[in-house]
Design an enzyme around this catalytic site. Structure first.
Site, short mmCIF file in Angstrom:
data_model
loop_
_atom_site.label_atom_id
_atom_site.label_comp_id
_atom_site.label_asym_id
_atom_site.label_seq_id
_atom_site.Cartn_x
_atom_site.Cartn_y
_atom_site.Cartn_z
N ALA A 12 2.39 6.59 5.08
CA ALA A 12 1.44 6.35 6.17
C ALA A 12 1.54 7.41 7.27
O ALA A 12 0.51 7.94 7.71
CB ALA A 12 1.68 4.96 6.77
N VAL A 55 2.72 -1.58 4.35
CA VAL A 55 2.17 -0.24 4.22
C VAL A 55 3.35 0.72 4.23
O VAL A 55 4.13 0.73 5.19
CB VAL A 55 1.20 0.05 5.38
CG1 VAL A 55 0.62 1.45 5.27
CG2 VAL A 55 0.08 -0.99 5.42
N CYS A 56 3.50 1.51 3.17
CA CYS A 56 4.66 2.42 3.06
C CYS A 56 4.68 3.38 4.25
O CYS A 56 3.74 4.16 4.46
CB CYS A 56 4.59 3.20 1.76
SG CYS A 56 5.88 4.45 1.63
N VAL A 57 5.76 3.33 5.00
CA VAL A 57 5.80 4.08 6.26
C VAL A 57 5.82 5.59 6.01
O VAL A 57 5.18 6.36 6.73
CB VAL A 57 6.98 3.62 7.15
CG1 VAL A 57 8.33 3.89 6.48
CG2 VAL A 57 6.93 4.29 8.52
N PHE A 62 0.86 -1.19 0.00
CA PHE A 62 0.00 0.00 0.00
C PHE A 62 0.89 1.24 0.00
O PHE A 62 1.77 1.37 0.86
CB PHE A 62 -0.91 0.01 1.24
CG PHE A 62 -2.02 -1.00 1.19
CD1 PHE A 62 -3.15 -0.76 0.41
CD2 PHE A 62 -1.95 -2.18 1.91
CE1 PHE A 62 -4.19 -1.69 0.35
CE2 PHE A 62 -2.98 -3.12 1.86
CZ PHE A 62 -4.11 -2.87 1.08
#
Lengths: 130, 130
Positions: free
Chosen positions: A82, A77-79, A39
């Site tokens: 995010a 999930v791309c930090v 994501f």
């Protein structure tokens, strides 16, 4: 064939996460495997566990979590995407002194390196959301 | 999940073409595309970057992002040579359509015709679009 999926589209305002879910279901039903779901961008909003949709409507965030858990998928999930959109896990909440965290179980915050790694280990990388 | 740092399992490298087609400051799409390019270069993956459509505005000289309180994309793009990102292409007709010339751009680029772009896409293993 080994696939990875990149989901860039937000829930509600885009159909990308639902299209990606249907595609992923079809892949597994057809005997393919999924190396990773990544994501990125607005797509990270699919990882919140604080959404409360009306009872008769699709809960795409919950559907992705359930599907990932059922099939033991690696969901990243791309930090960077995010944190700036308010999706954080327990570790980041502690680091940035936030009272709450909202990352769905079975999903992990990590870096763009995971997207590059997925590319190296997949026969196909399919993107959802412009 | 795989490690965050490059390892031997990344030996099966794949060439990636990044197509950047978003306007520079409408949302964070352009920024997140550039970040993905930089991440891929850190992992020493062979890559190319193609700017098309409104994405060519990202390359315009004299961006004053501070006036809208945003990170200046020009600064990030100017770092491409430091990351050895040298395969940078621009769609010729997108430039023409916006009355831009290569001397309006902040990076040295190769301009491509439609046929040249088709060949570029065909010559890469994966295409990621932002």
């Amino acid at each position: 064939m080994i696939f990875s999926l990149v989901i860039n589209g937000a829930p509600i305002s885009s159909e990308a996460p639902y299209s990606a879910l249907r595609f992923a279901e079809a892949l597994l039903a057809d005997g393919h495997s999924i190396y990773r779901v990544f994501f990125h961008g607005d797509g990270v909003l699919n990882a919140t566990n604080l959404n409360v949709p009306p009872q008769d409507d699709l809960n795409i965030q919950e559907r992705w979590q359930t599907f990932a858990e059922q099939h033991g998928l690696d969901v990243v999930v791309c930090v960077a995407s995010a944190l700036k959109r308010g999706i954080i896990d327990e570790g980041e909440a502690s680091r940035y002194e936030k009272e709450h965290h909202n990352l769905r179980a079975g999903m992990a915050l990590s870096g763009l390196g995971q997207l590059i790694d997925a590319n190296c280990h997949s026969d196909r990388v399919v993107t959802f959301g412009a | 999940m795989s490690p965050l740092v490059p390892d031997n399992s990344m030996n099966n490298t794949k060439s990636t073409l990044f197509i950047l087609r978003s306007t520079p400051y409408q949302g964070h799409r352009a920024l997140e595309g550039i970040e993905a390019v930089l991440a891929a270069s850190v992992f020493e993956q062979p890559l190319g970057v193609l700017f098309i459509g409104d994405g060519v505005w990202q390359l315009k000289k004299q961006q004053q992002a501070e006036q809208i309180e945003r990170r200046n994309l020009a600064a990030l793009l100017s770092s491409f040579p430091l990351y050895d990102i040298e395969s940078v292409y621009v769609d010729e007709s997108s430039l023409e359509g916006k009355h831009l010339h290569s001397n309006d751009l902040l990076l040295p680029v190769s301009t491509l015709s439609a046929a040249g772009m088709a060949e570029l896409v065909a010559n890469h293993d994966t295409v990621l679009t932002f």
